[in-house]
Design a protein around this motif. Structure first.
Motif, PDB file in Angstrom:
ATOM      1  N   ASP A 489       0.821  -1.170   0.092  1.00  0.00           N
ATOM      2  CA  ASP A 489       0.022   0.105   0.064  1.00  0.00           C
ATOM      3  C   ASP A 489       0.848   1.355   0.148  1.00  0.00           C
ATOM      4  O   ASP A 489       1.795   1.144   0.799  1.00  0.00           O
ATOM      5  CB  ASP A 489      -0.935   0.065   1.422  1.00  0.00           C
ATOM      6  CG  ASP A 489      -1.921   1.118   1.406  1.00  0.00           C
ATOM      7  OD1 ASP A 489      -3.141   0.792   1.070  1.00  0.00           O
ATOM      8  OD2 ASP A 489      -1.522   2.246   1.257  1.00  0.00           O
ATOM      9  N   VAL A 490       0.587   2.136  -0.834  1.00  0.00           N
ATOM     10  CA  VAL A 490       1.344   3.302  -1.016  1.00  0.00           C
ATOM     11  C   VAL A 490       1.094   4.250   0.285  1.00  0.00           C
ATOM     12  O   VAL A 490      -0.089   4.369   0.741  1.00  0.00           O
ATOM     13  CB  VAL A 490       1.039   4.239  -2.103  1.00  0.00           C
ATOM     14  CG1 VAL A 490       1.840   5.509  -2.414  1.00  0.00           C
ATOM     15  CG2 VAL A 490       1.047   3.332  -3.370  1.00  0.00           C
ATOM     16  N   PHE A 493      -0.747   8.148   0.519  1.00  0.00           N
ATOM     17  CA  PHE A 493      -1.165   8.660  -0.851  1.00  0.00           C
ATOM     18  C   PHE A 493      -2.233   9.650  -1.021  1.00  0.00           C
ATOM     19  O   PHE A 493      -2.061  10.490  -1.894  1.00  0.00           O
ATOM     20  CB  PHE A 493      -1.592   7.465  -1.698  1.00  0.00           C
ATOM     21  CG  PHE A 493      -1.694   7.571  -3.266  1.00  0.00           C
ATOM     22  CD1 PHE A 493      -0.424   7.902  -3.939  1.00  0.00           C
ATOM     23  CD2 PHE A 493      -2.877   7.332  -3.938  1.00  0.00           C
ATOM     24  CE1 PHE A 493      -0.514   8.000  -5.265  1.00  0.00           C
ATOM     25  CE2 PHE A 493      -3.086   7.524  -5.312  1.00  0.00           C
ATOM     26  CZ  PHE A 493      -1.826   7.922  -5.932  1.00  0.00           C
ATOM     27  N   ARG A 495      -2.325  12.187   0.552  1.00  0.00           N
ATOM     28  CA  ARG A 495      -1.342  13.567   0.552  1.00  0.00           C
ATOM     29  C   ARG A 495      -0.889  14.052  -0.667  1.00  0.00           C
ATOM     30  O   ARG A 495      -0.909  15.200  -1.066  1.00  0.00           O
ATOM     31  CB  ARG A 495      -0.398  13.285   1.723  1.00  0.00           C
ATOM     32  CG  ARG A 495      -0.062  14.667   2.384  1.00  0.00           C
ATOM     33  CD  ARG A 495       1.075  14.589   3.496  1.00  0.00           C
ATOM     34  NE  ARG A 495       0.858  13.665   4.571  1.00  0.00           N
ATOM     35  CZ  ARG A 495       1.970  13.166   5.309  1.00  0.00           C
ATOM     36  NH1 ARG A 495       3.109  13.081   5.022  1.00  0.00           N
ATOM     37  NH2 ARG A 495       1.330  12.536   6.396  1.00  0.00           N
ATOM     38  N   HIS A 502      -4.685  14.793  -8.655  1.00  0.00           N
ATOM     39  CA  HIS A 502      -4.997  13.309  -8.996  1.00  0.00           C
ATOM     40  C   HIS A 502      -4.311  12.843 -10.111  1.00  0.00           C
ATOM     41  O   HIS A 502      -3.762  11.605 -10.263  1.00  0.00           O
ATOM     42  CB  HIS A 502      -6.567  13.123  -9.372  1.00  0.00           C
ATOM     43  CG  HIS A 502      -7.207  12.134  -8.724  1.00  0.00           C
ATOM     44  ND1 HIS A 502      -7.567  11.999  -7.461  1.00  0.00           N
ATOM     45  CD2 HIS A 502      -7.382  10.944  -9.358  1.00  0.00           C
ATOM     46  CE1 HIS A 502      -8.115  10.800  -7.371  1.00  0.00           C
ATOM     47  NE2 HIS A 502      -8.219  10.458  -8.274  1.00  0.00           N
ATOM     48  N   ASP A 506      -1.949   9.365 -10.354  1.00  0.00           N
ATOM     49  CA  ASP A 506      -2.095   8.296 -11.000  1.00  0.00           C
ATOM     50  C   ASP A 506      -0.475   7.939 -11.694  1.00  0.00           C
ATOM     51  O   ASP A 506      -0.100   7.056 -11.734  1.00  0.00           O
ATOM     52  CB  ASP A 506      -2.856   8.677 -12.370  1.00  0.00           C
ATOM     53  CG  ASP A 506      -4.155   8.745 -12.062  1.00  0.00           C
ATOM     54  OD1 ASP A 506      -4.506   8.264 -10.855  1.00  0.00           O
ATOM     55  OD2 ASP A 506      -5.094   9.014 -13.079  1.00  0.00           O
TER      56      ASP A 506
HETATM   57  N1  LIG Z   1      -4.481   9.579  -7.897  1.00  0.00           N
HETATM   58  C1  LIG Z   1      -5.259   8.446  -7.578  1.00  0.00           C
HETATM   59  N2  LIG Z   1      -5.448   8.371  -6.149  1.00  0.00           N
HETATM   60  C2  LIG Z   1      -6.283   7.222  -5.901  1.00  0.00           C
HETATM   61  C3  LIG Z   1      -6.526   6.396  -6.674  1.00  0.00           C
HETATM   62  N3  LIG Z   1      -7.192   5.251  -6.028  1.00  0.00           N
HETATM   63  C4  LIG Z   1      -7.317   5.509  -4.546  1.00  0.00           C
HETATM   64  N4  LIG Z   1      -6.685   6.879  -4.602  1.00  0.00           N
HETATM   65  C5  LIG Z   1      -6.510   7.907  -3.436  1.00  0.00           C
HETATM   66  O1  LIG Z   1      -5.605   7.249  -2.590  1.00  0.00           O
HETATM   67  C6  LIG Z   1      -6.056   7.656  -1.417  1.00  0.00           C
HETATM   68  C7  LIG Z   1      -5.575   6.804  -0.212  1.00  0.00           C
HETATM   69  O2  LIG Z   1      -5.919   7.413   0.969  1.00  0.00           O
HETATM   70  P1  LIG Z   1      -5.984   6.701   2.101  1.00  0.00           P
HETATM   71  O3  LIG Z   1      -6.827   5.520   2.142  1.00  0.00           O
HETATM   72  O4  LIG Z   1      -6.470   7.746   3.380  1.00  0.00           O
HETATM   73  O5  LIG Z   1      -4.466   6.548   2.741  1.00  0.00           O
HETATM   74  P2  LIG Z   1      -3.231   7.092   2.636  1.00  0.00           P
HETATM   75  O6  LIG Z   1      -3.359   8.472   2.307  1.00  0.00           O
HETATM   76  O7  LIG Z   1      -2.293   6.436   1.589  1.00  0.00           O
HETATM   77  O8  LIG Z   1      -2.656   6.837   3.911  1.00  0.00           O
HETATM   78  P3  LIG Z   1      -1.756   5.547   4.373  1.00  0.00           P
HETATM   79  O9  LIG Z   1      -2.363   4.521   3.585  1.00  0.00           O
HETATM   80  O10 LIG Z   1      -2.613   5.396   5.729  1.00  0.00           O
HETATM   81  O11 LIG Z   1      -0.567   5.913   4.392  1.00  0.00           O
HETATM   82  C8  LIG Z   1      -7.458   8.299  -1.177  1.00  0.00           C
HETATM   83  O12 LIG Z   1      -7.247   9.903  -1.177  1.00  0.00           O
HETATM   84  C9  LIG Z   1      -7.865   7.798  -2.742  1.00  0.00           C
HETATM   85  O13 LIG Z   1      -8.779   8.758  -3.584  1.00  0.00           O
HETATM   86  C10 LIG Z   1      -6.040   6.426  -7.813  1.00  0.00           C
HETATM   87  O14 LIG Z   1      -6.326   5.669  -8.873  1.00  0.00           O
HETATM   88  N5  LIG Z   1      -5.458   7.227  -8.236  1.00  0.00           N
END
Ligand SMILES: Nc1nc2c(ncn2[C@@H]2O[C@H](COP(=O)(O)OP(=O)(O)OP(=O)(O)O)[C@@H](O)[C@H]2O)c(=O)[nH]1
Length: 637
Positions: A489-490, A493, A495, A502, A506
């Motif tokens: 898991d990133v 993300f 942030r 967005h 990507d």
């Molecule tokens: N750019 C982009 N964003 C995505 C995509 N799929 C999910 N996201 C975003 O990824 C973010 C994930 O956020 P969180 O689940 O809060 O987790 P995080 O910010 O990575 O924090 P941690 O996982 O706790 O480190 C969300 O804001 C989603 O909208 C995608 O395909 N592209």
């Protein structure tokens, strides 16, 4: 009269002019009549004769032979004989045949019919060998004339009809139309008056149409003879008078003499004996003027009939005796029968019964012979007709067969064309089908791929990676081989998205995927299972090895230079590792990996956590914090 055959064109090219004029004369297209006109045309032809042209000179000579001597039989005959010798010497078969025909005509005028026949036979043989339809037509027509005169009517008719066929086939209209007269004469002599009238009418109409005075004159004279034989004397006289007028228009004494002789014959039939005598005297003068003695027998016969009619018996007997001597040489039975019958009646009137009886007997003999010959002629003619009809039927059969064959060939060709077209069509259809099926196949493969592929990163989507995991779990169990799963898991993300947008988010995801792909083996499978979550299936991988792979992935992502995408941009990932335990099902395995991942997050992210066993999984399910089993932990720096 269309005799101005020469012209400016001929002056420029005399040879062509010569040929044109000679062709017209040969084809009887130029109605030349009268002594003066004939000489004029011949002089014109001579003037166009190219000097030193031996072939054309012979051509000029045979035309001169036919046209140039009028009734001077002796001179014409000598000229023909010389021409014949010269043509043979020059090896000119065409000219030779023409001179044969010319000499035959002078033999005819000299009433040596069998010699004429021999010449015409020779001409026919050469023309046949040369395959010259014009020459053959003319030669047959000439021979038919002699045969007709000799009473060989069937042969004559066969020759004339063959000549007619050749003329019509060669589109020699003038010759064909003149030949109608010949056919009419034979029919008259054969006693088929209806046919004779029919052909005479055709001949006369055509002569009038062509303004051909000579043929009109012939037709009128022949019509007069026909009327006499039909015992229509008045009509015969009228027609003979018309013939005399036409002959005078021709300006030929010889022809005028013949027409007057015909008129006298008709007048005798009408019992106009005195008039007949007067006309006979004129005819005699005409013949004398052109030194034509060929009609002496007929003159004497008609004088005899006229004198007999007028009761001048002595004179009648004298003339009839003279006629008898001359007619004996010819084979003309009709006139001889007429002669004997007339003389018998004169003898009877003179009270000489014995002489009368003898002549009656002769007349009877002639009549019987004629009847017998007539029957033979009729039989011959019928068999000729039968033969020609059979030939025609055979020809028609052959033509029909050829047409049928052609039809069959065409039908076969049509079938073959259809077959070829059908084959082509079928091939095209098959090709289209193949293309269609191939495109469908490609499309469905594309759709299937799309259904199993993540659109953004191009790697397996959740469904696909889970399928892969199921397959690998089954295989691992079967082969008793280890298997490990990573969930990745990133970090933060959201942030990244919030900070750079967005789109940049990507791009970061794609870069991370690329980095992971680079760091994995060929048999390892990478899939995207959520927004910024990934799963890696590591078949045949022990827990230790899996921990190393996870660390390698983590380090690869951390090392990514994302400065190109956005200045100051960095990305890290947290990874949970779980290996397949004996009691695991797929869900359990994933749960345990997730639990480890959860722990990695909790422990500060950018680190790898190894699954601690079933407790960890339960803990993960309960979202409860378990004791961290950090193998590699870099933590946020
Ligand atoms: N750019 C982009 N964003 C995505 C995509 N799929 C999910 N996201 C975003 O990824 C973010 C994930 O956020 P969180 O689940 O809060 O987790 P995080 O910010 O990575 O924090 P941690 O996982 O706790 O480190 C969300 O804001 C989603 O909208 C995608 O395909 N592209």
């Amino acid at each position: 009269m269309a005799v101005a055959a020469g012209g400016r064109a001929e002056t420029r090219d005399p040879a062509a002019g010569f040929d044109r004029l000679a062709d017209r004369l040969d084809n009887h297209e130029l109605a030349v009549s009268g002594e003066a006109q004939t000489q004029r045309v011949l002089a014109e032809l001579r003037a166009m004769l190219p000097p030193g042209d031996a072939r054309r000179e012979l051509r000029y000579r045979y035309l001169y032979c036919v046209l140039g001597f009028g009734n001077d039989v002796r001179a014409g005959f000598d000229y023909a004989a010389q021409g014949l010798a010269d043509a043979r010497k020059a090896g000119d078969a065409y000219a030779e045949a023409n001179f044969q025909l010319c000499r035959g005509q002078y033999h005819e005028l000299a009433t040596t019919s069998s010699d004429a026949l021999a010449d015409y036979d020779a001409g026919i043989a050469i023309a046949g060998k040369l395959g010259d339809a014009r020459l053959l037509g003319d030669a047959l027509s000439l021979r038919g004339g002699v045969e007709s005169l000799l009473g060989e009517h069937a042969k004559a008719l066969a020759d004339f009809i063959e000549a007619q066929r050749l003329y019509e086939g060669a589109h020699r209209d003038a010759a064909a139309e003149s030949n109608l007269l010949n056919i009419a004469i034979v029919y008259r002599r054969m006693g088929d008056y209806a046919k004779a009238h029919d052909f005479l009418r055709q001949a006369r109409d055509s002569a009038v149409r062509r303004h051909d005075i000579r043929d009109q004159y012939f037709a009128a004279l022949q019509l007069a003879f026909l009327y006499v034989e039909e015992e229509r004397a008045d009509a015969a006289v009228d027609s003979a008078r018309a013939a005399v007028d036409l002959a005078q228009r021709l300006g030929e004494r010889g022809s005028t003499g013949l027409a007057r002789l015909g008129l006298a014959y008709a007048l005798n039939a009408q019992r106009g004996y005195a008039q007949a005598l007067a006309v006979l005297k004129q005819a005699e003068a005409d013949f004398a003027a052109v030194s034509d003695r060929s009609e002496g027998d007929m003159l004497d016969l008609n004088y005899g009939i006229a004198y007999a009619g007028l009761g001048q018996y002595e004179r009648a007997i004298k003339m009839l005796d003279a006629a008898e001597g001359k007619l004996r040489n010819t084979n003309n039975m009709r006139y001889r029968e007429m002669l004997y019958a007339t003389r018998a009646s004169v003898y009877e009137a003179m009270h000489k019964p014995a002489a009368a009886l003898a002549d009656y007997k002769r007349a009877m003999t002639m009549r019987e012979t004629m009847h017998r010959m007539g029957r033979t002629q009729y039989g011959t003619w019928m068999s000729y007709q039968f033969d020609s009809q059979r030939r025609e039927l055979e020809n028609r059969r052959l033509i029909a067969e050829a047409a049928l064959k052609e039809q069959r060939v065409k039908a076969l060709e049509r079938v073959r064309n259809w077959q070829a077209a059908t084959l082509l069509f079928a091939t095209l259809l098959v090709a289209l089908l193949v293309v269609f099926v191939w495109r469908q196949h490609r499309q469905s493969r594309r759709l299937r791929r799309m259904a199993l592929t993540d659109a953004l990163t191009g790697i397996a989507n959740r469904r696909q990676i889970e399928n892969t995991l199921h397959e690998h779990v089954a295989a691992a169990r079967q082969n008793r081989r280890p298997l490990a799963v990573l969930t990745l898991d990133v970090d933060h993300f959201k942030r990244i998205n919030d900070t750079w947008g967005h789109q940049i988010g990507d791009d970061v995801l794609c870069c991370i995927v690329h980095a992971c792909q680079q760091a994995l083996r060929k048999d390892d499978a990478l899939g995207r299972i959520g927004g910024e979550e990934f799963m890696v299936v590591l078949p045949g991988t022990s827990p230790d090895a899996a921990a190393h792979v996870a660390e390698r992935l983590r380090a690869s992502v951390e090392a990514l230079d994302l400065g190109d995408i956005a200045r100051g941009l960095k990305a890290t990932v947290s990874i949970g590792v779980a290996d397949l335990l004996p009691d695991d099902d797929v869900e359990m395995l994933i749960l345990r990996a997730d639990a480890a991942l959860y722990r990695a997050k909790r422990e500060g992210r950018n680190r790898v956590e190894i699954d601690a066993g079933a407790d960890d999984a339960a803990g993960s399910q309960a979202h409860a914090a378990a004791a961290p089993v950090a193998l590699f932990g870099n933590g946020p720096r």
